[in-house]
Design a protein around this motif. Structure first.
Motif, mmCIF file in Angstrom:
data_model
loop_
_atom_site.group_PDB
_atom_site.id
_atom_site.type_symbol
_atom_site.label_atom_id
_atom_site.label_comp_id
_atom_site.label_asym_id
_atom_site.label_seq_id
_atom_site.Cartn_x
_atom_site.Cartn_y
_atom_site.Cartn_z
ATOM 1 N N PRO A 199 0.695 -1.218 0.072
ATOM 2 C CA PRO A 199 -0.087 -0.002 0.017
ATOM 3 C C PRO A 199 0.779 1.163 -0.004
ATOM 4 C CG PRO A 199 -0.821 -1.649 1.530
ATOM 5 C CD PRO A 199 0.399 -1.992 1.104
ATOM 6 N N GLN A 200 2.204 1.162 0.515
ATOM 7 C CA GLN A 200 3.083 2.480 0.569
ATOM 8 C C GLN A 200 3.269 2.594 -0.775
ATOM 9 O OE1 GLN A 200 3.539 -0.558 1.618
ATOM 10 N NE2 GLN A 200 5.655 -1.088 1.135
ATOM 11 N N ALA A 201 3.330 1.946 -1.905
ATOM 12 C CA ALA A 201 3.958 2.062 -3.141
ATOM 13 C C ALA A 201 3.656 3.108 -4.009
ATOM 14 C CB ALA A 201 4.021 0.564 -3.909
ATOM 15 N N PHE A 202 2.122 3.418 -3.683
ATOM 16 C CA PHE A 202 1.508 4.414 -4.504
ATOM 17 C C PHE A 202 0.181 4.493 -4.230
ATOM 18 C CE2 PHE A 202 0.409 0.229 -6.464
ATOM 19 C CZ PHE A 202 -0.783 0.262 -6.926
ATOM 20 N N GLU A 203 -0.487 5.619 -4.479
ATOM 21 C CA GLU A 203 -1.704 6.146 -4.204
ATOM 22 C C GLU A 203 -2.643 5.498 -5.189
ATOM 23 O OE1 GLU A 203 -2.593 8.156 -1.422
ATOM 24 O OE2 GLU A 203 -0.485 8.263 -0.728
ATOM 25 N N LEU A 204 -3.483 4.576 -4.632
ATOM 26 C CA LEU A 204 -4.499 3.815 -5.186
ATOM 27 C C LEU A 204 -5.371 4.526 -6.032
ATOM 28 C CD1 LEU A 204 -5.385 1.024 -6.069
ATOM 29 C CD2 LEU A 204 -7.005 1.003 -3.956
ATOM 30 N N VAL A 205 -6.123 5.607 -5.584
ATOM 31 C CA VAL A 205 -6.986 6.488 -6.130
ATOM 32 C C VAL A 205 -6.580 7.128 -7.346
ATOM 33 C CG1 VAL A 205 -8.968 8.147 -6.170
ATOM 34 C CG2 VAL A 205 -8.650 6.366 -4.170
ATOM 35 N N ASP A 206 -5.376 7.895 -7.155
ATOM 36 C CA ASP A 206 -4.865 8.929 -7.816
ATOM 37 C C ASP A 206 -4.189 7.949 -9.490
ATOM 38 O OD1 ASP A 206 -5.316 11.039 -6.403
ATOM 39 O OD2 ASP A 206 -3.259 10.962 -5.588
ATOM 40 N N VAL A 207 -3.511 6.673 -8.729
ATOM 41 C CA VAL A 207 -3.097 5.982 -10.137
ATOM 42 C C VAL A 207 -4.277 5.276 -10.835
ATOM 43 C CG1 VAL A 207 -1.702 3.945 -10.279
ATOM 44 C CG2 VAL A 207 -0.723 5.427 -8.876
ATOM 45 N N ALA A 208 -5.106 4.932 -10.180
ATOM 46 C CA ALA A 208 -6.203 4.122 -10.766
ATOM 47 C C ALA A 208 -6.976 5.215 -11.576
ATOM 48 C CB ALA A 208 -7.092 3.897 -9.843
ATOM 49 N N GLU A 209 -6.861 6.329 -11.225
ATOM 50 C CA GLU A 209 -7.695 7.269 -12.247
ATOM 51 C C GLU A 209 -6.999 7.435 -13.404
ATOM 52 O OE1 GLU A 209 -9.826 12.005 -12.102
ATOM 53 O OE2 GLU A 209 -9.011 10.861 -10.393
ATOM 54 N N MET A 210 -5.638 8.015 -13.354
ATOM 55 C CA MET A 210 -4.805 8.209 -14.415
ATOM 56 C C MET A 210 -4.749 6.958 -15.448
ATOM 57 S SD MET A 210 -1.692 10.750 -12.926
ATOM 58 C CE MET A 210 -1.224 9.426 -11.505
ATOM 59 N N ALA A 211 -4.470 5.547 -14.664
ATOM 60 C CA ALA A 211 -4.284 4.702 -15.488
ATOM 61 C C ALA A 211 -5.668 4.398 -16.410
ATOM 62 C CB ALA A 211 -4.039 3.238 -14.749
ATOM 63 N N MET A 212 -6.876 4.381 -15.559
ATOM 64 C CA MET A 212 -8.176 4.292 -16.301
ATOM 65 C C MET A 212 -8.408 5.283 -17.497
ATOM 66 S SD MET A 212 -10.901 2.840 -13.575
ATOM 67 C CE MET A 212 -10.844 4.226 -12.430
ATOM 68 N N GLN A 213 -8.256 6.457 -17.281
ATOM 69 C CA GLN A 213 -8.304 7.646 -18.508
ATOM 70 C C GLN A 213 -7.241 7.367 -19.329
ATOM 71 O OE1 GLN A 213 -9.577 11.134 -17.689
ATOM 72 N NE2 GLN A 213 -9.794 11.263 -15.444
ATOM 73 N N THR A 214 -6.295 6.717 -19.229
ATOM 74 C CA THR A 214 -5.192 6.491 -20.373
ATOM 75 C C THR A 214 -5.658 5.378 -21.004
ATOM 76 O OG1 THR A 214 -3.244 7.281 -18.969
ATOM 77 C CG2 THR A 214 -2.806 5.926 -20.715
ATOM 78 N N TYR A 215 -6.104 4.247 -20.282
ATOM 79 C CA TYR A 215 -6.760 3.208 -21.164
ATOM 80 C C TYR A 215 -7.860 3.621 -22.127
ATOM 81 C CZ TYR A 215 -9.251 -1.355 -21.917
ATOM 82 O OH TYR A 215 -9.543 -2.533 -22.454
ATOM 83 N N LEU A 216 -8.699 4.317 -21.303
ATOM 84 C CA LEU A 216 -9.935 4.807 -22.069
ATOM 85 C C LEU A 216 -9.412 5.486 -23.399
ATOM 86 C CD1 LEU A 216 -12.388 5.541 -19.327
ATOM 87 C CD2 LEU A 216 -12.587 3.559 -20.911
ATOM 88 N N ALA A 217 -8.608 6.636 -23.241
ATOM 89 C CA ALA A 217 -8.241 7.118 -24.136
ATOM 90 C C ALA A 217 -7.421 6.433 -25.496
ATOM 91 C CB ALA A 217 -6.968 8.234 -23.882
ATOM 92 N N GLY A 218 -6.973 5.276 -25.070
ATOM 93 C CA GLY A 218 -6.350 4.417 -26.286
ATOM 94 C C GLY A 218 -7.691 3.843 -26.921
ATOM 95 N N LEU A 219 -8.899 3.781 -26.307
ATOM 96 C CA LEU A 219 -10.122 3.204 -26.858
ATOM 97 C C LEU A 219 -10.692 4.364 -27.644
ATOM 98 C CD1 LEU A 219 -11.600 0.993 -24.077
ATOM 99 C CD2 LEU A 219 -10.411 0.279 -25.901
ATOM 100 N N GLY A 220 -10.315 5.459 -27.625
ATOM 101 C CA GLY A 220 -11.048 6.628 -28.125
ATOM 102 C C GLY A 220 -12.092 7.321 -27.372
ATOM 103 N N LEU A 221 -12.054 6.941 -26.156
ATOM 104 C CA LEU A 221 -13.156 7.464 -25.288
ATOM 105 C C LEU A 221 -12.596 8.340 -24.099
ATOM 106 C CD1 LEU A 221 -15.055 4.260 -24.481
ATOM 107 C CD2 LEU A 221 -15.761 5.885 -26.263
ATOM 108 N N LYS A 222 -12.965 9.595 -24.184
ATOM 109 C CA LYS A 222 -12.478 10.655 -23.246
ATOM 110 C C LYS A 222 -13.688 11.123 -22.243
ATOM 111 C CE LYS A 222 -10.568 15.096 -23.085
ATOM 112 N NZ LYS A 222 -10.119 16.576 -23.591
ATOM 113 N N PRO A 223 -13.316 10.546 -20.893
ATOM 114 C CA PRO A 223 -14.487 11.118 -19.983
ATOM 115 C C PRO A 223 -14.686 12.503 -19.982
ATOM 116 C CG PRO A 223 -12.731 9.706 -19.205
ATOM 117 C CD PRO A 223 -12.136 10.063 -20.268
#
Length: 213
Positions: A182-206
């Motif tokens: 748990p100390q390695a990274f902030e779960l919520v912050d990293v999750a938000e950035m990772a999901m938005q990057t994944y969705l951008a790859g699908l052509g979807l922008k929140p």
């Protein structure tokens, strides 16, 4: 002996679920007996069988106490035509991530389910329940991604089901990795950035994901 009231029965059930969380976390699910849980809860073993059929039934009840609100939140996504299904989906996932990161009980239960259970023997029933939860989650993600694609008039580069499996794997992988350290990274912050990057790859922008503290 006087028959216990509904309130007393509920209190006993909750005490057993609390005890199961802690003993499973300490010993692992396979190495925990119902006697261990009864002893930790301060009740007889017979009290467990009054409330639960077996260890798998107890485990599933422990999980549902935490995960049902998250499942229900996901089920509500996409039912309001005035809201962006993609924003709703990300908000529901981030709310779940936030709960895992900030609430001790939620984190403990996810840690047990992710790191301390073996799907063998009597726990095969647990695997069946987990697979159903996974299938439901992927199904809801598929619907949201398909609707978001239609809303934006942006065809997905892969079938919606494939995109949903990828998003689900990303979410589960982040939770699993964070629980290990748990100390390695902030779960919520990293999750938000990772999901938005994944969705951008699908052509979807929140549109606008509400990032609440």
């Amino acid at each position: 002996m006087a028959r216990c009231t509904k309130e007393e029965a509920l209190a006993t059930r909750l005490r057993l679920l609390d005890a199961a969380e802690h003993v499973f976390a300490e010993k692992g699910v396979s190495r925990t007996s119902l006697h261990d849980i009864a002893q930790a809860a301060g009740v007889s073993r017979g009290a467990i069988y009054w409330h639960f059929k077996n260890k798998a039934d107890l485990f599933n009840a422990m999980m549902e106490r935490i995960t049902l609100p998250m499942e229900e939140a996901l089920h509500q996504v996409g039912h309001d035509g005035g809201l962006d299904p993609l924003d709703e989906l990300l908000r529901a996932i981030l709310d779940a991530m936030r709960k895992i990161a900030s609430d001790d009980r939620t984190r403990r239960v996810f840690e047990v389910a992710t790191l301390k259970v073996e799907y063998v023997n009597e726990l095969l029933a647990v695997q069946t329940r987990q697979l159903q939860i996974q299938a439901d989650a992927v199904g809801h993600m598929q619907r949201c991604l398909r609707d978001a694609s239609a809303r934006r008039a942006t065809p997905l580069p892969v079938p919606p089901l494939v995109a949903a499996h990828g998003l689900h794997a990303l979410v589960v992988g982040l939770i699993h990795t964070w629980l290990l350290a748990p100390q390695a990274f902030e779960l919520v912050d990293v999750a938000e950035m990772a999901m938005q990057t994944y969705l951008a790859g699908l052509g979807l922008k929140p549109g606008s994901v509400a990032h609440r503290a």
